[in-house]
Motif scaffolding. Sequence first.
Motif, PDB file in Angstrom:
ATOM      1  N   LEU A 290      -7.193  16.483   6.429  1.00 26.85           N
ATOM      2  CA  LEU A 290      -7.433  15.051   6.226  1.00 26.85           C
ATOM      3  C   LEU A 290      -7.326  14.244   7.505  1.00 26.85           C
ATOM      4  O   LEU A 290      -8.093  13.329   7.762  1.00 26.85           O
ATOM      5  N   LYS A 291      -6.331  14.559   8.320  1.00 26.29           N
ATOM      6  CA  LYS A 291      -6.054  13.853   9.583  1.00 26.29           C
ATOM      7  C   LYS A 291      -5.517  12.441   9.374  1.00 26.29           C
ATOM      8  O   LYS A 291      -4.405  12.154   9.742  1.00 26.29           O
ATOM      9  N   GLN A 292      -6.308  11.546   8.768  1.00 25.23           N
ATOM     10  CA  GLN A 292      -5.933  10.148   8.816  1.00 25.23           C
ATOM     11  C   GLN A 292      -6.341   9.364   7.585  1.00 25.23           C
ATOM     12  O   GLN A 292      -7.408   9.581   7.036  1.00 25.23           O
ATOM     13  N   LEU A 293      -5.491   8.442   7.198  1.00 25.27           N
ATOM     14  CA  LEU A 293      -5.872   7.432   6.210  1.00 25.27           C
ATOM     15  C   LEU A 293      -5.721   6.078   6.887  1.00 25.27           C
ATOM     16  O   LEU A 293      -4.713   5.819   7.542  1.00 25.27           O
ATOM     17  N   ASN A 294      -6.721   5.223   6.750  1.00 21.54           N
ATOM     18  CA  ASN A 294      -6.684   3.928   7.416  1.00 21.54           C
ATOM     19  C   ASN A 294      -6.567   2.779   6.415  1.00 21.54           C
ATOM     20  O   ASN A 294      -7.039   2.884   5.276  1.00 21.54           O
ATOM     21  N   PHE A 295      -5.944   1.725   6.872  1.00 18.07           N
ATOM     22  CA  PHE A 295      -5.718   0.553   6.031  1.00 18.07           C
ATOM     23  C   PHE A 295      -5.951  -0.713   6.849  1.00 18.07           C
ATOM     24  O   PHE A 295      -5.702  -0.729   8.050  1.00 18.07           O
TER      25      PHE A 295
ATOM     26  N   LEU B 287       1.017  -2.791   3.451  1.00 16.02           N
ATOM     27  CA  LEU B 287      -0.230  -2.038   3.658  1.00 16.02           C
ATOM     28  C   LEU B 287      -1.182  -2.768   4.599  1.00 16.02           C
ATOM     29  O   LEU B 287      -2.003  -2.149   5.272  1.00 16.02           O
ATOM     30  N   LYS B 291      -1.957  -0.013   9.064  1.00 17.73           N
ATOM     31  CA  LYS B 291      -3.054   0.542   9.860  1.00 17.73           C
ATOM     32  C   LYS B 291      -3.372   1.995   9.519  1.00 17.73           C
ATOM     33  O   LYS B 291      -4.460   2.283   9.062  1.00 17.73           O
ATOM     34  N   GLN B 292      -2.412   2.914   9.721  1.00 18.55           N
ATOM     35  CA  GLN B 292      -2.785   4.326   9.662  1.00 18.55           C
ATOM     36  C   GLN B 292      -1.686   5.219   9.106  1.00 18.55           C
ATOM     37  O   GLN B 292      -0.520   5.018   9.395  1.00 18.55           O
ATOM     38  N   LEU B 293      -2.107   6.230   8.367  1.00 18.98           N
ATOM     39  CA  LEU B 293      -1.199   7.320   8.018  1.00 18.98           C
ATOM     40  C   LEU B 293      -1.823   8.592   8.569  1.00 18.98           C
ATOM     41  O   LEU B 293      -3.025   8.820   8.396  1.00 18.98           O
ATOM     42  N   ASN B 294      -1.027   9.405   9.229  1.00 23.86           N
ATOM     43  CA  ASN B 294      -1.553  10.622   9.838  1.00 23.86           C
ATOM     44  C   ASN B 294      -1.024  11.873   9.153  1.00 23.86           C
ATOM     45  O   ASN B 294       0.087  11.882   8.623  1.00 23.86           O
ATOM     46  N   PHE B 295      -1.843  12.903   9.199  1.00 25.33           N
ATOM     47  CA  PHE B 295      -1.500  14.175   8.557  1.00 25.33           C
ATOM     48  C   PHE B 295      -1.933  15.329   9.456  1.00 25.33           C
ATOM     49  O   PHE B 295      -2.931  15.228  10.166  1.00 25.33           O
TER      50      PHE B 295
END
Lengths: 385, 385
Positions: A290-295, B287, B291-295
Amino acid sequence: MKKKRVAVLGSTGSIGINTLDVISRYPDRFEVVLLTAFNNVQLLMQQVRQFRPAKVALSQVHLSSLKAEFKGRIKFFDVGKDLPDLVAEPSVDIVVLAMSGAAALDPFLSAVRAGKTVAPANKEALVMAGDIILAEARKSGAKIIPVDSEQSAIFQSLEGHRREDLKCVHLTASGGALLRLPKSQHGSLTVEDVLKHPRWKMGAKITVDSATLMNKGFEVIEAQRLFSLTVDQVKVVIHPEALIHSLVEYIDGSMIAQLSVTDMRIPIQYALTYPDRLCSGLNGIDLWKLKQLNFAVPDLRKFPSLALAFEVARIGGTAPAVLNAANEVAVEEFLAGRLGFLKIYTLVEQVVLLHKSVSQPSLKDIKEADAWARETAVRLLRKGK
Amino acid sequence: MKKKRVAVLGSTGSIGINTLDVISRYPDRFEVVLLTAFNNVQLLMQQVRQFRPAKVALSQVHLSSLKAEFKGRIKFFDVGKDLPDLVAEPSVDIVVLAMSGAAALDPFLSAVRAGKTVAPANKEALVMAGDIILAEARKSGAKIIPVDSEQSAIFQSLEGHRREDLKCVHLTASGGALLRLPKSQHGSLTVEDVLKHPRWKMGAKITVDSATLMNKGFEVIEAQRLFSLTVDQVKVVIHPEALIHSLVEYIDGSMIAQLSVTDMRIPIQYALTYPDRLCSGLNGIDLWKLKQLNFAVPDLRKFPSLALAFEVARIGGTAPAVLNAANEVAVEEFLAGRLGFLKIYTLVEQVVLLHKSVSQPSLKDIKEADAWARETAVRLLRKGK
């Protein structure tokens, strides 16, 4: 196990097709008892051959061709007037409201009054008359399990937690096709530009509503109705990957979220199988890849439709019905190539500003407001030419 | 409302302090009936003055000084031997296991046998003897509500959904202090380097375990035990922001996750108030600012302890107890400055490789394996010098 008897209203649209795909995986669990469509006779006939419903409704003009093929083995009805009676019949357990537009309101209400489980993908009916629908559901004990991915996410994130501990909900918005396009270029957008949605394959109307974020505005009102929330309890956050479908925030600071790949079959199946789950053949999100979720915060100046919807949600009464009706007219004009993209908002705003909202409206008030908004929108369009 | 009577074992540690902070917000809901600590007499005395528990346990050597101050108003006990009896008393409703290490095993088992609600922050007892603890809980009806943020997230994400629909769980790992440090530099790490954890303020032992990812390995075994999972049903994903505390994946492809700011008071409070929630004074994640959540996929070559823990989880039996005991010895040596950082893994691996696991072990087997592992580790350390 007794099969669930399913009525699919709007079976030839995107949600309808996905609903039948889910059902076809579990022939031992579901029986299709009613299929309805407006004009896509060819696909409807295919579906009728495959699922053999006892009843079919479609537009009057197409009835004769179908009757010829199925000679008495299937009963045919007029989609324009018979749906409220058909969904209330004892042979129906669950009604999937996959049709779009205000036409879903009457069958929705009828199904709820008859105590059926209703799985609405349709937003318009809840936006127009959500309070009345929910009040009827409380009376009859009808269960409403939303199919819309955001509402389904909220529904799932509320299961097992106390309703009174809810603080607010966060609706995620992919941001639509125009998220990264500067506002200065919105004026020249063609229908084709707008119909390229980055995440979901959907019908034309809802794709336009996604581009303006009016769709998210409708969802704000829908969530308010479905989960008995104040306007301030509904937040919107831009989340371009559209993998977190929404979140519920509780009073202790904890948040519960539902995530999945962007495939409508997941919330559709959940609504059909609730409270059970079944294998869908779809995997969870691959978190390792997935790497990344952005908001991001939604830009209300770039997408004024969302701000307008919040304002309308605050006004309440007949205002949401007017918002929806004016928007239906405006988007239809845009799709027909007769109205510029930015004019969708301008027209809807004008109609909303001209409206005097009736508070605690009856169904009659709502339908009158809907009709008034459509007439007013058309009148303003004529004047503009 | 009847107050919940809480025993806090290990009240002067990080979790204990946070537990009392939560309790102090709701004096009408909770009553502290037992506080225990080993050596931090000064803090314990402060806590005793504030919360007035009827009973206090600490190390024998410190007993006399406290007895003098509280003359008969409070009963004092020996933390080294009285905990199993104290937690089983009828005056206790819920036991917060905030002490670290294998010493928590006996009071954990005793509390569970007595049918108490147990809120374990301690990992070691579940790693060593999770199967026995869970079997006793099933017999007595004792409820185990984990305090560890990852296990709490799984617990919360399972509430309201059918256990049989669970496909697997995804434990998130912040990655510890060394996530971005090349392996080539791990050899020269000092105790000070390792104790700088980017997300959580915790005790020294667990911070080292976080840096090696052994902590995550223990959580894999812990999750297996708490939620009756196979090794293959527990996945680990690196998530540096540590905001999604873990996720549950269901058979339909849907995932439910719990998120919150990184503050242990949230899972502690949830365990204390379950099934209710109360205001914690903490907000949800912002939220709009996030900005970002990384995995990322965990790098098992860089963090071989995690791979070893998975291997040990697969072996089962007494192997997890051996892993835990050897690791306790190794980390203690490291913290005392007598063992290099990379040698922690080497030593633990050596002990694990020398062990012959007993399957379906009794408590005696587990304690013998624990003692054997400690002796063996010490013996290997001496040989190495």
